[in-house]
Design an enzyme around this catalytic site. Structure first.
Site, short mmCIF file in Angstrom:
data_model
loop_
_atom_site.label_atom_id
_atom_site.label_comp_id
_atom_site.label_asym_id
_atom_site.label_seq_id
_atom_site.Cartn_x
_atom_site.Cartn_y
_atom_site.Cartn_z
N ASP A 223 -35.29 -33.05 29.88
CA ASP A 223 -35.09 -31.67 30.35
C ASP A 223 -36.42 -31.06 30.78
OD1 ASP A 223 -35.58 -32.11 27.66
OD2 ASP A 223 -34.55 -30.31 26.96
N ASP A 247 -31.62 -41.92 37.68
CA ASP A 247 -30.73 -41.60 38.81
C ASP A 247 -30.94 -40.13 39.21
OD1 ASP A 247 -28.77 -41.75 40.68
OD2 ASP A 247 -27.10 -42.03 39.28
N ASP A 251 -33.67 -38.54 42.44
CA ASP A 251 -33.14 -37.69 43.52
C ASP A 251 -33.90 -36.37 43.58
OD1 ASP A 251 -31.21 -39.48 44.29
OD2 ASP A 251 -29.62 -37.98 44.36
#
Ligand code: NAD
Length: 360
Positions: A223, A247, A251
């Site tokens: 986080d 993943d 991005d």
């Protein structure tokens, strides 16, 4: 060199961007006296349409026999209603597992000519941005036990996150080796304050780091990392993380550079065998219009030449040709500013090709 490449063009813009990458490889072959043999195979939606399966056996066999694999992208709305295990994207998981592609390397590099496209404040990325995400690709929650059951009378679903020491060690080594060739810093991202799998991840990474005393290691919770990537992206050199976290974070990191159409990736196995593909998907909204940006796929081929075949000059020439194309002001639609002249997919491929000759 005589090189055998498996080529999976895939769906949507996959065939368009792959065609431009092959155009560039052919030119490299003629300029540097190599021979690339292309073995075309099917995967994804087009494979479902033609064979009934998203990953036919012949595709896996051909990839295994080849020296490396080039992939465009798979998927699209036509197959969106297929059940999970039959969707085109399942071909990617199948290829990763079958080819043991456990290390996904995703550089997020901001090209000077495209610094305007960065959504962050200028002072946060001043002097450029160059980080790389090393994501574990064949383990964790994407490959763990999954299923449905009834709990207290309600339908429930579960996906298990599981890692063993071997899986963590080998991806950690990949990250540390990469950091040794870069700025010697690894940030390992986990959720060790909550997840047992992350606690094993952290202690294993600490153990591996003892073999790399020159590399600085720090740990971040996922986080916090998600926040830091947009708050202070220049603190990173190599980000090491699990399948699921990687993943998402890769991005996010790619978006910081401004364009999804510019970023390459490799998925590596032992011995530098790899599958090379752009980070973007099949972009069905722009498919077949000659407007997709082929540069991510072209740069993926440069990564392939450097990583799998140690063809450094050839890789450098491709990257310089892309940089020159951008510096000369050519833009595909995704990276053009409003009212800026836009160049088509094939045309930008031709310009990069002609720049190779100038730069050799
Ligand atoms: P996407 O990356 O395909 O597209 C997101 C947005 O970026 C779209 O607006 C698209 O037009 C644009 N874009 C992407 N690549 C571009 C390029 N080269 N040039 C210009 N613009 C580009 O992601 P999505 O829309 O979420 O997914 C579309 C399909 O692709 C889905 O079926 C998804 O499952 C699949 N997918 C495949 C892969 C893969 O094959 N590795 C990866 C991600 C998504």
């Amino acid at each position: 060199m005589n090189i055998n490449l498996a080529v999976i063009r895939g769906d949507g813009i996959g065939p368009e961007v792959t065609a431009e990458a092959i155009k560039i490889l052919d030119e490299i072959a003629s300029l540097y006296n190599h021979k690339f043999n292309y073995n075309e195979v099917l995967a994804g939606g087009v494979a479902i349409d033609e064979t009934g399966e998203c990953l036919p056996e012949i595709t896996v066999k051909t990839c295994k026999r080849s020296d490396a694999v080039i992939l465009g992208a798979v998927g699209g709305p036509k197959w969106d209603d297929f059940p999970g295990s039959k969707r085109p994207e399942q071909a990617l998981l199948g290829l990763r597992k079958a080819l043991n592609l456990y290390a996904n390397i995703r550089p997020a590099i901001m090209f000077d000519a495209l610094s305007d496209a960065c959504p962050l404040k200028e002072e946060l990325v001043k002097g450029g941005l160059n980080l790389v995400v090393v994501r574990e690709l064949t383990g964790g929650i994407y490959f763990g036990e999954k299923g449905r059951k009834i709990v207290d009378g309600y339908e429930a679903a579960y996906d298990v996150e599981e890692y063993n020491v071997m899986e963590i060690e080998r991806i950690a080594k990949t990250a540390f080796e990469l950091a040794m060739k870069r700025n010697k810093k690894v940030t390992s991202v986990d959720k060790a304050n909550v997840l047992e799998s992350s606690r094993l991840w952290r202690s294993t990474v600490n153990n591996v780091s003892k073999d790399y005393p020159k590399v600085e290691l720090n740990h971040q919770y996922v986080d916090n990392a998600a926040m830091q990537i947009v708050r202070n992206p220049k603190q990173y050199d190599v980000i090491l993380t699990s399948n699921l976290f990687g993943d998402i974070l890769s991005d996010e990191a790619s978006q910081v550079t401004g364009s999804i159409g510019m970023l390459p990736s490799s998925s590596l196995s032992k011995g530098n065998f790899g599958m090379y593909e752009p980070i973007h998907g099949s972009a069905p909204d722009i498919a077949g219009q000659n407007i997709a940006n082929p540069m991510a796929t072209i740069l993926s081929c440069a990564m392939m030449l450097r990583t799998t075949f140690n063809l450094i000059k050839e890789a450098d020439t491709i990257e310089s040709a892309v940089t020159k194309t951008l510096n000369d002001g050519y833009r595909t639609m995704d990276i053009a500013k409003p009212r800026e002249k836009v160049t088509g997919t094939k045309e930008i491929g031709d310009i990069i090709k002609s720049n190779l000759k100038i730069l050799i």
